[in-house]
Write a protein that holds these residues in place. Structure first.
Motif, short mmCIF file in Angstrom:
data_model
loop_
_atom_site.label_atom_id
_atom_site.label_comp_id
_atom_site.label_asym_id
_atom_site.label_seq_id
_atom_site.Cartn_x
_atom_site.Cartn_y
_atom_site.Cartn_z
N UNK A 1 35.44 87.37 120.34
CA UNK A 1 35.24 87.67 118.91
C UNK A 1 33.75 87.95 118.66
N UNK A 2 33.48 89.02 117.90
CA UNK A 2 32.09 89.42 117.65
C UNK A 2 31.49 88.76 116.40
N UNK A 3 32.26 88.78 115.32
CA UNK A 3 31.74 88.31 114.03
C UNK A 3 32.78 87.45 113.34
N UNK A 4 32.29 86.54 112.52
CA UNK A 4 33.17 85.80 111.60
C UNK A 4 32.87 86.28 110.19
N UNK A 5 33.90 86.77 109.52
CA UNK A 5 33.79 87.12 108.10
C UNK A 5 34.19 85.89 107.29
N UNK A 6 33.21 85.29 106.63
CA UNK A 6 33.39 84.02 105.92
C UNK A 6 33.81 84.25 104.47
N UNK A 7 34.87 83.54 104.07
CA UNK A 7 35.29 83.48 102.67
C UNK A 7 35.15 82.03 102.25
N UNK A 8 34.27 81.77 101.30
CA UNK A 8 34.01 80.38 100.90
C UNK A 8 35.17 79.81 100.09
N UNK A 9 35.21 78.48 100.06
CA UNK A 9 36.26 77.80 99.29
C UNK A 9 35.92 77.79 97.80
N UNK A 10 36.91 77.44 97.01
CA UNK A 10 36.74 77.36 95.56
C UNK A 10 36.53 75.94 95.09
#
Length: 272
Positions: A180-189
């Protein structure tokens, strides 16, 4: 282009984390928006558990039947996710279809994503099956990404923030080791219940923002979930109406697509 006619190019994305990545979206009279339909050609689902011999159209609820009794297992839980919205927007910008793999487990803490015969182990096994399938079928994988949305359980448990960061780094290093090259982060609410976890959620989200700022291969693609509570878009203590997942997926897809286009044009390949 001297590629053989049967070669297609895709970007692989594993969708990992807990229930808000798995998808708990529903519609109501107030929030009637359904998940979008897949844009023609925008992507495929590789079902490592139920259909490892073919590609399937992406549809919601994404990954609904991808249940491994020895790993990621949540039958009947997935109701509608951010995945289709993400894939549509990503494809509009990149013109490269997404090969999407479901690997999210509701209620999971970061400590269960450490490669100790746990959810990370299952996610990496699914990823490897997808790459092997692609190779066998003359599908070129251009980029390999993981999308991550997790942390509510660690907020509930008041997980130490530095410990969370270390466990995240350990998890991502194993994903990188697998290719895996990158992690696309989606933050929590935010927490929407009455047990007083609000501050814990803020701390986890801030740590995730910090991880994305400080780590080169972690890219923040959406930080919108924390605005949904004030807008009345939470259906219970932890989860959202489908409209919220659509919005988050759309923003994440646009941001990730723009990042990938910028990187491929020789732009700065970092997380700023």
């Amino acid at each position: 282009d001297n590629k053989t006619k049967n070669t297609k190019t895709v970007d692989l994305a594993i969708f990992t984390g807990q229930s808000n990545m798995a998808g708990r979206g529903i519609v109501t009279d107030k929030w009637p928006q359904k998940a979008p339909v897949l844009v023609k050609g925008a992507g495929y689902e590789y079902r490592a558990i139920t259909a490892p011999d073919r590609l399937c159209p992406i549809e919601e609820p994404f990954g609904a039947d991808e249940n491994n009794p020895d790993g990621i297992f949540e039958p009947g839980m997935k109701t509608g996710s951010m995945v289709t919205a993400f894939v549509n927007e990503y494809y509009k910008l990149t013109h490269i279809p997404v090969l999407a793999v479901s690997a999210s487990k509701g209620g999971s803490s970061i400590s269960e994503w450490q490669g100790n015969n746990d959810f990370l182990s299952d996610a990496i096994a699914r990823y490897r099956k997808a790459t092997e399938y692609a190779q066998k079928n003359h599908i070129e994988i251009r980029h390999k990404y993981v999308l991550w949305c997790q942390g509510e359980t660690d907020g509930d448990r008041a997980t130490d923030i530095e410990a969370y960061g270390k466990l995240f780094i350990n998890m991502f290093s194993q994903l990188q080791g697998a290719g895996i090259e990158k992690c696309f982060m989606i933050t929590i609410g935010e927490y929407n219940g009455e047990l007083g976890y609000e501050n814990n959620y803020v701390n986890i989200r801030n740590k995730q923002l910090d991880i994305a700022k400080s780590m080169e291969n972690i890219v923040l693609v959406c930080d919108e979930f924390h605005k949904m509570k004030a807008r009345g878009l939470m259906k219970d203590d932890f989860h959202y109406y489908q409209e919220a997942y659509n919005e988050v997926g759309t923003i994440a897809g646009k941001t990730a697509g723009a990042f990938v286009m910028d990187s491929s044009l020789g732009g700065k390949n970092d997380a700023k």
